[in-house]
Design a protein around this motif. Structure first.
Motif, PDB file in Angstrom:
ATOM      1  N   LEU A  97      -1.122  12.427   7.047  1.00  0.00           N
ATOM      2  CA  LEU A  97      -0.125  13.029   5.702  1.00  0.00           C
ATOM      3  C   LEU A  97       0.746  10.966   6.140  1.00  0.00           C
ATOM      4  CD1 LEU A  97       0.972  14.118   3.612  1.00  0.00           C
ATOM      5  CD2 LEU A  97       2.717  14.921   5.787  1.00  0.00           C
ATOM      6  N   TYR A 124       6.776  12.835  13.238  1.00  0.00           N
ATOM      7  CA  TYR A 124       7.468  13.202  11.877  1.00  0.00           C
ATOM      8  C   TYR A 124       8.458  12.623  11.304  1.00  0.00           C
ATOM      9  CZ  TYR A 124       4.428  17.342  12.490  1.00  0.00           C
ATOM     10  OH  TYR A 124       3.102  17.993  11.824  1.00  0.00           O
ATOM     11  N   ILE A 182       6.315   9.966   9.272  1.00  0.00           N
ATOM     12  CA  ILE A 182       6.067  10.846   7.975  1.00  0.00           C
ATOM     13  C   ILE A 182       7.264  10.477   6.353  1.00  0.00           C
ATOM     14  CG2 ILE A 182       5.741  12.124   6.463  1.00  0.00           C
ATOM     15  CD1 ILE A 182       3.975  12.724   9.358  1.00  0.00           C
ATOM     16  N   ASP A 183       8.519  10.606   7.698  1.00  0.00           N
ATOM     17  CA  ASP A 183       9.822  11.156   6.515  1.00  0.00           C
ATOM     18  C   ASP A 183      10.185   9.547   5.982  1.00  0.00           C
ATOM     19  OD1 ASP A 183       9.866  13.426   6.333  1.00  0.00           O
ATOM     20  OD2 ASP A 183      11.431  13.166   7.704  1.00  0.00           O
ATOM     21  N   GLU A 233       4.138  19.926   8.137  1.00  0.00           N
ATOM     22  CA  GLU A 233       5.216  20.746   8.648  1.00  0.00           C
ATOM     23  C   GLU A 233       5.447  22.460   9.388  1.00  0.00           C
ATOM     24  OE1 GLU A 233       8.433  19.038   8.741  1.00  0.00           O
ATOM     25  OE2 GLU A 233       8.744  17.670   7.778  1.00  0.00           O
ATOM     26  N   GLU A 282       7.610   8.275   3.501  1.00  0.00           N
ATOM     27  CA  GLU A 282       7.568   8.467   2.295  1.00  0.00           C
ATOM     28  C   GLU A 282       9.096   7.789   2.110  1.00  0.00           C
ATOM     29  OE1 GLU A 282       9.471  12.742   1.720  1.00  0.00           O
ATOM     30  OE2 GLU A 282       7.048  13.464   2.158  1.00  0.00           O
ATOM     31  N   LYS A 301       2.580  18.895   2.470  1.00  0.00           N
ATOM     32  CA  LYS A 301       4.062  18.274   3.505  1.00  0.00           C
ATOM     33  C   LYS A 301       4.596  19.771   4.253  1.00  0.00           C
ATOM     34  CE  LYS A 301       7.128  16.039   4.481  1.00  0.00           C
ATOM     35  NZ  LYS A 301       8.814  14.578   4.299  1.00  0.00           N
ATOM     36  N   ASN A 346       0.814   8.034   2.970  1.00  0.00           N
ATOM     37  CA  ASN A 346       2.479   7.603   2.433  1.00  0.00           C
ATOM     38  C   ASN A 346       2.355   5.950   3.076  1.00  0.00           C
ATOM     39  OD1 ASN A 346       3.931  10.167   1.706  1.00  0.00           O
ATOM     40  ND2 ASN A 346       3.583  10.550   3.602  1.00  0.00           N
ATOM     41  N   TYR A 364      -5.537  11.435   3.008  1.00  0.00           N
ATOM     42  CA  TYR A 364      -4.661  12.699   2.372  1.00  0.00           C
ATOM     43  C   TYR A 364      -5.440  13.706   2.414  1.00  0.00           C
ATOM     44  CZ  TYR A 364      -1.820  15.519  -0.597  1.00  0.00           C
ATOM     45  OH  TYR A 364      -1.405  16.125  -1.231  1.00  0.00           O
ATOM     46  N   SER A 408       4.976  11.001  -5.348  1.00  0.00           N
ATOM     47  CA  SER A 408       3.281  10.651  -4.583  1.00  0.00           C
ATOM     48  C   SER A 408       2.888  11.134  -5.961  1.00  0.00           C
ATOM     49  CB  SER A 408       3.224  12.083  -3.541  1.00  0.00           C
ATOM     50  OG  SER A 408       1.396  11.881  -3.079  1.00  0.00           O
ATOM     51  N   TYR A 444       1.438  17.632  -3.117  1.00  0.00           N
ATOM     52  CA  TYR A 444       1.787  16.982  -2.381  1.00  0.00           C
ATOM     53  C   TYR A 444       2.413  17.089  -1.319  1.00  0.00           C
ATOM     54  CZ  TYR A 444       4.253  13.217   0.825  1.00  0.00           C
ATOM     55  OH  TYR A 444       5.088  13.108   2.378  1.00  0.00           O
ATOM     56  N   ASP A 445       3.577  18.018  -2.239  1.00  0.00           N
ATOM     57  CA  ASP A 445       4.905  19.276  -1.671  1.00  0.00           C
ATOM     58  C   ASP A 445       4.476  20.307  -0.653  1.00  0.00           C
ATOM     59  OD1 ASP A 445       6.676  16.679  -2.528  1.00  0.00           O
ATOM     60  OD2 ASP A 445       6.985  18.465  -4.256  1.00  0.00           O
TER      61      ASP A 445
END
Length: 583
Positions: free
Chosen positions: A537, A418, A421-422, A445, A425, A441, A541, A561, A432, A437-438
């Protein structure tokens, strides 16, 4: 031909004989005498063979006006040099190739020079001030061949030379007078040419089993032929398949070569398409002093002349590597790709390779630099990548993963999914490209507590368990390229293999049971699904960041994706969680 005879007569420092003219122009003595009579009758020379005012006007009308130098391409065969300098700026005898060409053009009075640039275009900027050239930027140099470059310069075709930037001519190939269009060939028989120049300059197509004359790349286009070629270049805008061709494709019309052929001796030029060709032409060239080559020299204790058959490997997602031979052995030199320093901790990679170096199921690494990522390894002979559609090969790959996961290997760093991923990003730096995307994500999470609750012991995981990184050779299976490896839950490697192979759900389930020998429980299966969503994910990214650097991965990026979107839904449904990310 008349203009060429006038040029020779005009520039004679002493009396020139008909026989010498015939020799210079490559025609018979009888033909020379016939042409001289025509020139006299037309008032272009007088009785003493002096060029008249009218003759000088003809010379002026046949003077080349400009040149187009094509210098946009990658030059991938120039590895390892092409990572540092574009081909046109490689030096032979301490002189950049393109500067030699420009100086040769200047010597015959051609000063209007247009250079089409693309790869490492900024390196050519100094030519504007030094030689007064115009730069034309090709933004699609990595997508199309030089047909597109020439189309950008189609307004400058009239009375113009067209030439590549990577040819070194022993003598000046350009002339103050060109009275007809031509394409330059060498009488070197090659398999990649379908044309052969005839004694009188005509160009004929050879049969399928014959070899053609080598195409040098230099052409002169007069105003008549320029109109035709320019029209053909305009057609490429509606038939973009042509943009994937070399511009010489346009010279075949109705199965005929539309220009005359001119011949240069095979020792009169050198095309610099590889490190070895540059080395053979100028062993002292500064560009041979390359960091990657120095590593090879020092590690293998060889001289550059002993490094043979250098060729680029398929351009990887992260690195640009090349293959070479020394003696009977073969090697791979890895040069980190664009943006790699941001993506990979090379010190962590070094630690992994130090940890596993005594195993017999990974590549033999001879050199690894923890600061810049350069890696030299032995090439695995008689090998092939895992076929993800072959159940027997997949079974062996899963057996090797289990062997890794059950080993005692430990490193000091962990692959934090995780956090990565951040991180990717953040590297991406922009919104994105995916509109939802939001929402996706947030769903991914929500899987985190389930993953962490059911994570197994931390073991050394490969992380980049791509089927392409499993190499079969005779009776041995290897797992190579440990750039992303770290401590993690072993189930992440199963998920990684599945999404790299772009499996559907049935094949994902088959893979899970293959690894677990048909004894995988439901919770573990759902956790692997959760890893598929999170890893999808992650790599989505990663792809978006790499695309911001000009790299594209086709269907792979969208597939990752989709894994994030679809498998996050599956696991949340299993957990009884609402799919609406706002809840």
């Amino acid at each position: 031909m008349n203009a060429l005879i006038l040029e020779n007569l005009c520039n004679k420092g002493k009396e020139i004989s008909q026989r010498e003219l015939a020799s210079r122009l490559g025609i018979s003595l009888g033909k020379v005498n016939e042409k001289l009579r025509q020139l006299k009758n037309n008032g272009l020379i007088d009785q003493n063979y002096n060029v008249t005012k009218k003759g000088r006007q003809v010379l002026e009308a046949n003077h080349p006006q400009r040149a187009i130098i094509l210098a946009a391409g990658y030059g991938m065969r120039m590895v390892p040099i092409n990572t540092e300098e574009p081909k046109g700026l490689l030096e032979v005898n301490q002189e950049p190739l393109i500067e030699r060409l420009i100086k040769q053009l200047h010597k015959v009075g051609v000063y209007e020079i247009h250079v089409v640039v693309g790869f490492l275009k900024e390196h050519y900027e100094y030519l504007i001030d030094k030689y007064g050239v115009e730069l034309i930027v090709n933004s699609h140099y990595d997508e199309y061949k030089n047909m597109y470059s020439l189309s950008l310069a189609k307004d400058y075709l009239f009375n113009s030379y067209i030439l590549p930037c990577d040819v070194w001519f022993k003598e000046n190939p350009f002339n103050r007078v060109e009275d007809q269009s031509y394409y330059l060939f060498s009488k070197q028989a090659v398999s990649n040419s379908i044309w052969r120049v005839q004694p009188r300059g005509g160009v004929r197509k050879v049969s399928a089993k014959q070899l053609g004359d080598r195409m040098v790349g230099l052409a002169y286009i007069n105003s008549t032929d320029a109109a035709s070629i320019s029209q053909s270049l305009e057609y490429t805008q509606t038939n973009q398949e042509l943009l994937h061709c070399f511009w010489e494709t346009l010279l075949e019309q109705d199965k005929k070569f539309i220009l005359r052929g001119r011949i240069i001796s095979s020792d009169g030029f050198k095309e610099i398409n590889s490190y070895e060709q540059l080395r053979d032409l100028d062993y002292s060239s500064n560009h041979l002093q390359n960091d990657a080559i120095k590593v090879i020299e020092e590690t293998l204790r060889v001289t550059p002349k002993e490094i043979k058959n250098i060729r680029v490997l398929k351009k990887g997602m992260t690195n640009r590597s090349f293959f070479f031979e020394h003696g009977s052995d073969k090697y791979i030199m890895r040069i980190p790709g664009k943006g790699t320093d941001e993506l990979i901790n090379r010190h962590s990679e070094y630690e992994v390779y130090q940890t596993i170096k005594n195993t017999n199921w990974t590549e033999k690494v001879l050199y690894l630099n923890a600061d810049n990522g350069y890696k030299l390894s032995k090439f695995i002979k008689s090998s092939h990548n895992c076929d993800a559609n072959n159940p027997e090969q997949v079974q062996e790959c899963m057996n090797l993963l289990r062997k890794l996961h059950n080993s005692v290997f430990k490193v000091s760093h962990r692959f934090d999914l995780y956090k990565q991923i951040d991180f990717y990003e953040e590297l991406r730096g922009t919104t994105s490209a995916y509109r939802d995307y939001d929402e996706v994500k947030k769903r991914v999470e929500k899987l985190r507590p389930f993953i962490e609750k059911n994570a197994k012991r931390q073991v050394l995981c490969h992380i980049d368990a791509n089927p392409d990184n499993f190499i079969f050779s005779k009776n041995q299976l290897y797992l190579i390229d440990w750039e992303y490896a770290g401590m993690q839950d072993p189930d992440i490697d199963i998920a990684m293999f599945a999404i790299y192979a772009m499996y559907d759900q049935q094949r994902v389930d088959d893979l899970i049971q293959t690894y677990y020998c048909n004894e995988c429980d439901l919770v573990t299966k759902q956790k692997i699904y959760a890893y598929i969503a999170a890893c999808g994910l992650l790599w989505s990214n990663w792809c978006e960041y790499k695309q911001s650097l000009g790299l594209d991965f086709g269907n792979y990026s969208i597939a990752q994706y989709r894994y994030a979107k679809e498998y996050s839904k599956k696991v949340l449904s299993y957990l009884g969680e609402p799919l609406n990310a706002q809840n």
